[in-house]
Motif scaffolding. Structure first.
Motif, PDB file in Angstrom:
ATOM      1  N   LEU A 212      14.388  -0.237  -3.570  1.00  0.00           N
ATOM      2  CA  LEU A 212      14.848  -0.954  -2.361  1.00  0.00           C
ATOM      3  C   LEU A 212      15.577  -0.010  -1.470  1.00  0.00           C
ATOM      4  O   LEU A 212      15.467  -0.520  -0.246  1.00  0.00           O
ATOM      5  CB  LEU A 212      15.630  -2.421  -2.910  1.00  0.00           C
ATOM      6  N   GLU A 213      16.532   0.496  -1.936  1.00  0.00           N
ATOM      7  CA  GLU A 213      17.272   1.464  -1.043  1.00  0.00           C
ATOM      8  C   GLU A 213      16.326   2.460  -0.467  1.00  0.00           C
ATOM      9  O   GLU A 213      16.899   2.584   0.888  1.00  0.00           O
ATOM     10  CB  GLU A 213      18.149   2.495  -2.282  1.00  0.00           C
ATOM     11  N   ASP A 214      15.507   2.966  -0.921  1.00  0.00           N
ATOM     12  CA  ASP A 214      14.550   3.861  -0.172  1.00  0.00           C
ATOM     13  C   ASP A 214      13.752   3.270   0.836  1.00  0.00           C
ATOM     14  O   ASP A 214      13.444   3.721   1.971  1.00  0.00           O
ATOM     15  CB  ASP A 214      13.582   4.610  -1.140  1.00  0.00           C
ATOM     16  N   LEU A 215      13.658   1.753   0.896  1.00  0.00           N
ATOM     17  CA  LEU A 215      13.088   0.890   2.025  1.00  0.00           C
ATOM     18  C   LEU A 215      13.699   0.890   3.057  1.00  0.00           C
ATOM     19  O   LEU A 215      13.427   0.869   4.128  1.00  0.00           O
ATOM     20  CB  LEU A 215      12.742  -0.492   1.446  1.00  0.00           C
ATOM     21  N   GLN A 216      15.082   1.318   3.077  1.00  0.00           N
ATOM     22  CA  GLN A 216      16.194   0.882   4.121  1.00  0.00           C
ATOM     23  C   GLN A 216      15.809   2.091   5.405  1.00  0.00           C
ATOM     24  O   GLN A 216      15.618   1.647   6.480  1.00  0.00           O
ATOM     25  CB  GLN A 216      17.563   1.333   3.851  1.00  0.00           C
ATOM     26  N   GLY A 217      15.082   3.054   5.339  1.00  0.00           N
ATOM     27  CA  GLY A 217      14.534   3.976   6.153  1.00  0.00           C
ATOM     28  C   GLY A 217      13.334   4.293   6.278  1.00  0.00           C
ATOM     29  O   GLY A 217      12.715   4.994   6.744  1.00  0.00           O
ATOM     30  N   HIS A 218      12.457   3.078   5.859  1.00  0.00           N
ATOM     31  CA  HIS A 218      10.848   3.149   5.644  1.00  0.00           C
ATOM     32  C   HIS A 218      10.465   2.257   6.619  1.00  0.00           C
ATOM     33  O   HIS A 218      10.980   0.836   6.210  1.00  0.00           O
ATOM     34  CB  HIS A 218      10.450   3.026   4.369  1.00  0.00           C
ATOM     35  N   ARG A 219       9.417   2.361   7.513  1.00  0.00           N
ATOM     36  CA  ARG A 219       9.063   1.210   8.221  1.00  0.00           C
ATOM     37  C   ARG A 219       7.879   0.773   7.563  1.00  0.00           C
ATOM     38  O   ARG A 219       6.880   1.136   7.144  1.00  0.00           O
ATOM     39  CB  ARG A 219       8.449   1.819   9.654  1.00  0.00           C
ATOM     40  N   HIS A 231      17.873 -11.407  -4.426  1.00  0.00           N
ATOM     41  CA  HIS A 231      18.337 -10.356  -3.800  1.00  0.00           C
ATOM     42  C   HIS A 231      17.036  -9.440  -3.403  1.00  0.00           C
ATOM     43  O   HIS A 231      17.253  -8.830  -2.166  1.00  0.00           O
ATOM     44  CB  HIS A 231      19.226  -9.418  -4.821  1.00  0.00           C
ATOM     45  N   THR A 235      16.586  -8.578   0.618  1.00  0.00           N
ATOM     46  CA  THR A 235      16.639  -6.976   0.959  1.00  0.00           C
ATOM     47  C   THR A 235      15.346  -7.164   1.810  1.00  0.00           C
ATOM     48  O   THR A 235      15.338  -6.156   2.808  1.00  0.00           O
ATOM     49  CB  THR A 235      16.660  -6.249  -0.154  1.00  0.00           C
ATOM     50  N   HIS A 238      15.419  -8.209   5.242  1.00  0.00           N
ATOM     51  CA  HIS A 238      16.169  -7.478   6.190  1.00  0.00           C
ATOM     52  C   HIS A 238      16.020  -5.859   6.656  1.00  0.00           C
ATOM     53  O   HIS A 238      16.406  -5.235   7.168  1.00  0.00           O
ATOM     54  CB  HIS A 238      17.894  -7.418   5.561  1.00  0.00           C
ATOM     55  N   THR A 239      14.814  -5.417   5.690  1.00  0.00           N
ATOM     56  CA  THR A 239      14.311  -4.368   6.042  1.00  0.00           C
ATOM     57  C   THR A 239      12.717  -4.090   6.663  1.00  0.00           C
ATOM     58  O   THR A 239      12.568  -3.066   7.300  1.00  0.00           O
ATOM     59  CB  THR A 239      14.382  -3.456   4.692  1.00  0.00           C
TER      60      THR A 239
END
Length: 334
Positions: A212-219, A231, A235, A238-239
């Motif tokens: 989930l953390e790595d998705l923050q910068g992935h389109r 959760h 997430t 919002h990503t």
């Protein structure tokens, strides 16, 4: 006969029970060979969410051979092996008449509203069986129902050819969604806290593992959640990129997750995916080519007396495999 019955919350018993009644009009009796344990079986056992009668023979994922046929049945014959539709529908409400029985006004499931397949034999409505394709082992026929759930979700999310999909949860549905998606040419990123499961699914399908953390910068624009975890869903919402679609398959606890303004401004389509529609027949036709890819998803094939203890182990998270099957009997129980 031997059966596994749910008597109440946390009360599952392997016991001797009477054989099922002979089939009445538009019913069939099956000799059950193999059944599968589903996450919803575990949820019902833990919470009693869908207990409408007790005791009830559990199990809605199973296969077997037709041993008796009631009047008015002509689409299967004695000796036919079948795949089984888990839905118990009325057949007469507007939803059923429109061909969307998964939202039938009185929808229930085998193993809940009537006895299910965790037994040596069962009598069910004939509309719940489809003749199985030749040359497919029963352990794969027992997986037709979760495969239909997975296919239904993919169809509803309507992912363009070649587009990437994020799949959260590598249980049976998440794993099978990933299998079907990769076989259709979609790159898939999978997420699960259970590293053993993500490794297994990645090796079996060619999917890549992420977090989930790595998705923050992935389109990404297409995702399917099979966890039901608030959760995880929050997430994803919002990503995920704008003009996107998120399918929800997992059943968790009710939660305040959705900001409608966010959905509107980002043009995010949130899609509920419940059971399946007409996909079971599609999966039955696909099984001859799919079967060579399904063995990695089978964690174990257990004896019926081991089912209560296996429920507890699965709930405790003591499993790295994907699907546990039950060998119930018959020459085809393999």
């Amino acid at each position: 006969m031997k059966a596994i019955r749910l008597h109440g919350v946390g009360d599952l018993r392997f016991e001797q029970v009477p054989a099922p009644l002979p089939p009445k009009d538009k019913e069939v009796t099956l000799s059950v060979s193999v059944a599968g344990i589903c996450g919803s079986d575990l949820h019902n056992y833990k919470t009693g969410a869908w207990i409408t009668r007790a005791p009830s023979v559990a199990g809605h994922e199973f296969t077997g051979t037709v041993t008796a046929i009631g009047p008015g049945v002509d689409h299967v014959a004695l000796g036919d092996r079948v795949v089984v539709d888990s839905r118990h529908i009325c057949g007469t409400c507007d939803a059923c008449l429109e061909g969307v029985g998964q939202v039938c006004s009185s929808l229930g499931f085998l193993g809940e509203v009537i006895d299910g397949g965790f037994a040596e034999a069962v009598t069910i409505p004939a509309r719940n069986v489809i003749k199985a394709p030749e040359g497919v082992a029963d352990r794969f026929l027992a997986m037709a129902e979760p495969l239909a759930v997975a296919l239904h979700a993919l169809i509803l999310v309507s992912v363009p050819d070649g587009a990437e999909i994020v799949v959260t949860g590598c249980g049976p549905i998440g794993g099978l969604v990933t299998l079907l998606a990769t076989r259709k040419g979609h790159p898939v990123r999978i997420i699960d806290q259970n590293a053993g499961r993500t490794t297994l699914v990645a090796e079996a399908t060619g999917a890549s593992v992420t977090t989930l953390e790595d998705l923050q910068g992935h389109r990404f624009r297409f995702a399917i959640d099979t966890t039901g975890n608030a959760h995880v869903i929050r997430t994803l919402l919002h990503t995920i990129a704008g003009a996107s679609r998120l399918g929800l398959v997992g059943i968790g606890k009710p939660a305040e997750i959705i900001d409608p303004v966010h959905l509107v401004e980002r043009e995010i389509a949130l899609i509920g995916c419940h059971a399946f529609g007409n996909e079971l027949a599609e999966i039955a036709a696909m099984l001859p080519e799919l079967q060579d890819h399904l063995d990695p998803f089978i964690a174990d094939i257990i004896a019926p007396e081991a089912v209560p203890a296996t429920y507890e182990a699965l709930i405790a998270g003591d499993a790295t495999g994907i699907k546990t099957l039950i060998r119930l009997g018959g020459a085809n129980a393999q």
